[in-house]
Design an enzyme around this catalytic site. Sequence first.
Site, PDB file in Angstrom:
ATOM      1  N   ARG A 204       0.876  -1.175   0.000  1.00 40.01           N
ATOM      2  CA  ARG A 204       0.000   0.000   0.000  1.00 40.01           C
ATOM      3  C   ARG A 204       0.911   1.221   0.000  1.00 40.01           C
ATOM      4  O   ARG A 204       2.065   1.164   0.452  1.00 40.01           O
ATOM      5  CB  ARG A 204      -0.885   0.020   1.245  1.00 40.01           C
ATOM      6  CG  ARG A 204      -1.806  -1.198   1.377  1.00 40.01           C
ATOM      7  CD  ARG A 204      -2.602  -1.121   2.665  1.00 40.01           C
ATOM      8  NE  ARG A 204      -3.525  -2.254   2.830  1.00 40.01           N
ATOM      9  CZ  ARG A 204      -3.237  -3.369   3.476  1.00 40.01           C
ATOM     10  NH1 ARG A 204      -2.026  -3.516   4.044  1.00 40.01           N
ATOM     11  NH2 ARG A 204      -4.120  -4.341   3.578  1.00 40.01           N
ATOM     12  N   LYS A 229      -1.664  -1.833   7.911  1.00 38.91           N
ATOM     13  CA  LYS A 229      -3.100  -1.729   8.170  1.00 38.91           C
ATOM     14  C   LYS A 229      -3.547  -2.776   9.184  1.00 38.91           C
ATOM     15  O   LYS A 229      -3.188  -3.944   9.086  1.00 38.91           O
ATOM     16  CB  LYS A 229      -3.872  -1.916   6.855  1.00 38.91           C
ATOM     17  CG  LYS A 229      -5.352  -1.589   6.976  1.00 38.91           C
ATOM     18  CD  LYS A 229      -6.026  -1.654   5.621  1.00 38.91           C
ATOM     19  CE  LYS A 229      -7.497  -1.287   5.729  1.00 38.91           C
ATOM     20  NZ  LYS A 229      -8.175  -1.335   4.413  1.00 38.91           N
ATOM     21  N   HIS A 294      -2.617   2.069  -6.177  1.00 35.81           N
ATOM     22  CA  HIS A 294      -3.177   0.812  -5.689  1.00 35.81           C
ATOM     23  C   HIS A 294      -3.356  -0.194  -6.824  1.00 35.81           C
ATOM     24  O   HIS A 294      -3.430  -1.402  -6.571  1.00 35.81           O
ATOM     25  CB  HIS A 294      -4.519   1.064  -4.986  1.00 35.81           C
ATOM     26  CG  HIS A 294      -4.760   0.163  -3.818  1.00 35.81           C
ATOM     27  ND1 HIS A 294      -4.000   0.202  -2.668  1.00 35.81           N
ATOM     28  CD2 HIS A 294      -5.662  -0.844  -3.624  1.00 35.81           C
ATOM     29  CE1 HIS A 294      -4.426  -0.710  -1.820  1.00 35.81           C
ATOM     30  NE2 HIS A 294      -5.437  -1.364  -2.379  1.00 35.81           N
ATOM     31  N   ARG A 297      -0.562  -2.663  -6.729  1.00 36.86           N
ATOM     32  CA  ARG A 297      -0.759  -3.709  -5.712  1.00 36.86           C
ATOM     33  C   ARG A 297      -1.731  -4.767  -6.232  1.00 36.86           C
ATOM     34  O   ARG A 297      -1.488  -5.973  -6.076  1.00 36.86           O
ATOM     35  CB  ARG A 297      -1.280  -3.069  -4.421  1.00 36.86           C
ATOM     36  CG  ARG A 297      -1.670  -4.055  -3.311  1.00 36.86           C
ATOM     37  CD  ARG A 297      -2.035  -3.257  -2.058  1.00 36.86           C
ATOM     38  NE  ARG A 297      -2.884  -3.991  -1.133  1.00 36.86           N
ATOM     39  CZ  ARG A 297      -2.424  -4.757  -0.139  1.00 36.86           C
ATOM     40  NH1 ARG A 297      -1.130  -4.912   0.026  1.00 36.86           N
ATOM     41  NH2 ARG A 297      -3.270  -5.359   0.672  1.00 36.86           N
ATOM     42  N   HIS A 320      -4.216  -9.527   4.217  1.00 35.18           N
ATOM     43  CA  HIS A 320      -5.674  -9.573   4.321  1.00 35.18           C
ATOM     44  C   HIS A 320      -6.090 -10.417   5.521  1.00 35.18           C
ATOM     45  O   HIS A 320      -5.547 -11.501   5.751  1.00 35.18           O
ATOM     46  CB  HIS A 320      -6.290 -10.173   3.053  1.00 35.18           C
ATOM     47  CG  HIS A 320      -6.210  -9.277   1.865  1.00 35.18           C
ATOM     48  ND1 HIS A 320      -6.360  -9.728   0.558  1.00 35.18           N
ATOM     49  CD2 HIS A 320      -5.989  -7.941   1.768  1.00 35.18           C
ATOM     50  CE1 HIS A 320      -6.245  -8.712  -0.274  1.00 35.18           C
ATOM     51  NE2 HIS A 320      -6.021  -7.618   0.433  1.00 35.18           N
ATOM     52  N   TYR A 329      -9.373 -11.602  -6.535  1.00 34.77           N
ATOM     53  CA  TYR A 329      -8.402 -11.634  -7.641  1.00 34.77           C
ATOM     54  C   TYR A 329      -8.624 -12.815  -8.570  1.00 34.77           C
ATOM     55  O   TYR A 329      -8.145 -12.800  -9.706  1.00 34.77           O
ATOM     56  CB  TYR A 329      -6.970 -11.638  -7.091  1.00 34.77           C
ATOM     57  CG  TYR A 329      -6.651 -10.366  -6.355  1.00 34.77           C
ATOM     58  CD1 TYR A 329      -6.502  -9.158  -7.040  1.00 34.77           C
ATOM     59  CD2 TYR A 329      -6.539 -10.344  -4.966  1.00 34.77           C
ATOM     60  CE1 TYR A 329      -6.241  -7.978  -6.368  1.00 34.77           C
ATOM     61  CE2 TYR A 329      -6.278  -9.170  -4.284  1.00 34.77           C
ATOM     62  CZ  TYR A 329      -6.137  -7.990  -4.993  1.00 34.77           C
ATOM     63  OH  TYR A 329      -5.892  -6.815  -4.319  1.00 34.77           O
TER      64      TYR A 329
END
Length: 347
Positions: A204, A229, A294, A297, A320, A329
């Site tokens: 990120r 995050k 982004h 990424r 995640h 994805y």
Amino acid sequence: MNWKAKTVLHKNTPRIAVYFEKNTKLISQIKTFENALWSSSQGYWHLPDTTENRLYFKIPLTYTLTPNQEGIDSITIFRNYLASKRYSSNTITTYCDALKSFLTFFNTKPIDQITNEDVILYNNSYILKNKLSSSYQNQIVNAIKLFFKTVKEKTIEVEKIHRPKREKKLPNVLSKEEVKQIITSPINIKHRVMLSLIYSCGLRCGELLALEPQHIDSKRNIVILKNSKGKKDRIVPLSPKILELLREYYKLYKPKFYLFEGQHPGKQYYARSLQQVLKNTLQKTGIQKPVTLHWLRHSYATHLLESGTDLRYIQELLGHNSSKTTEIYTHVSTKNIQQIKSPFDDL
């Protein structure tokens, strides 16, 4: 409706003046508005200048509307609570801005009188009417729930506040050729390394800018991401090609604290400056897509999947919490889709 409305300053107080010919039905209706008053000297009915009333009478919103004093004080308490719980500065700003929008809408109503029905009214009369995104609506719901659950002791039924249905948007992905164009175009080696590191490690923007030289472990070929995050640390593999670029960059710039610093030594590089770097790069390459940082990424994750990397490893690399987030994805990977033969070919 046979009436006209405009904003006025009535006795030094912002109000909305409503004009209409004498009509019993309209008078009865105007009286249903909270704090609706008749001014015999001015010859109009006037109401509080609130977001809710502006929307009703189709008066353009302005940025001068603010919560009442109780709302302002409550936002301050909420901000202090979030800070004490060590929420990130971005989350604190997002939640407080969301709560401010909600409390501004009800700036003539005591907070203790706000109900679940008011949340629905806000969603319908402000969020939906102004065609604001479901993600913004979700931020509002998050802020309202947390505020009334932790800060404001109130009888509002927090669990009955429903989140909006999420939009099922696919992530934007670039081809490997497009990525190569983007990361090789900048002449400035700092810009080239920053864009390359985002793609090669699936970072990120904030994670890249928070990196320090010590977070690059060249002996184990990994990058250590601290406090990313969700307040989680994680490690990602470091490409040998990137390591060579990093060494070349480090010798030239010799950063003092952060790996990538701006014009002032020891200060973090600005996210906005990096976004401008990408914008300039896109103009140089001629790529017409509205690429963001982004996207790099997203492209990293999709290209890993297409090369056969297990989805569980990709989830770990991206940081995640849920595998469902990573599974998105699979919907943009073209590896298997390209092998499907169209029935059109057999016609």
